[in-house]
Write an enzyme that holds these catalytic residues in place. Sequence first.
Site, mmCIF file in Angstrom:
data_model
loop_
_atom_site.group_PDB
_atom_site.id
_atom_site.type_symbol
_atom_site.label_atom_id
_atom_site.label_comp_id
_atom_site.label_asym_id
_atom_site.label_seq_id
_atom_site.Cartn_x
_atom_site.Cartn_y
_atom_site.Cartn_z
ATOM 1 N N CYS A 161 0.819 -1.225 0.000
ATOM 2 C CA CYS A 161 0.000 0.000 0.000
ATOM 3 C C CYS A 161 0.845 1.265 0.000
ATOM 4 O O CYS A 161 0.342 2.346 -0.268
ATOM 5 C CB CYS A 161 -0.939 0.017 1.194
ATOM 6 S SG CYS A 161 -0.065 0.084 2.765
ATOM 7 N N ASP A 163 2.224 2.645 2.663
ATOM 8 C CA ASP A 163 2.144 3.379 3.918
ATOM 9 C C ASP A 163 3.453 3.255 4.699
ATOM 10 O O ASP A 163 4.134 2.231 4.639
ATOM 11 C CB ASP A 163 0.992 2.846 4.782
ATOM 12 C CG ASP A 163 -0.365 3.234 4.203
ATOM 13 O OD1 ASP A 163 -0.382 3.959 3.193
ATOM 14 O OD2 ASP A 163 -1.389 2.829 4.771
ATOM 15 N N CYS A 175 -2.580 -3.687 8.701
ATOM 16 C CA CYS A 175 -2.073 -2.358 9.062
ATOM 17 C C CYS A 175 -1.490 -2.372 10.481
ATOM 18 O O CYS A 175 -0.637 -1.546 10.812
ATOM 19 C CB CYS A 175 -3.178 -1.307 8.968
ATOM 20 S SG CYS A 175 -4.111 -1.382 7.426
ATOM 21 N N CYS A 224 -3.136 4.942 6.107
ATOM 22 C CA CYS A 224 -4.595 4.865 6.166
ATOM 23 C C CYS A 224 -5.095 5.122 7.591
ATOM 24 O O CYS A 224 -4.313 5.207 8.536
ATOM 25 C CB CYS A 224 -5.044 3.486 5.706
ATOM 26 S SG CYS A 224 -4.586 2.177 6.850
#
Length: 125
Positions: free
Chosen positions: A37, A39, A106, A62
Amino acid sequence: MIAFKYSDEVLKRFRNPKNAGTIDKPSGTGTVGNRTCGDIMELFIRVVDNIIVDAKFKTLGCAAAISFSDVLCDVVKGKTVDDALKITKDDLVEILGGVPAPKLHCSLLAVDALHKAVEDYLKRK
Ligand code: FES
């Protein structure tokens, strides 16, 4: 765009993360990224007498990543370095009241950043 249903705790921490920021002259820092992603999380810890007395984060990510970062900082404060390393991603998920399944990964950013920050602290000691 997919809209996820987040818990109140995730939304509260995402909207007003109280541990966002940096620590001047930290005892250790850990930076991790998720290749899929993109991140990135950077964690700063201050350790005194083997106790993590402060933790702050900078996360480009996120809503879940920011919430996990914020809750991790709260959870590690006041813990010995060894006890902090026992924190799992499942512990963080539980404190946040759960996250949507596609957002479970995450939590790894926060846990991995902690391990890297402790590694850095031990190297500097
Ligand atoms: Fe990248 Fe959440 S989608 S850490």
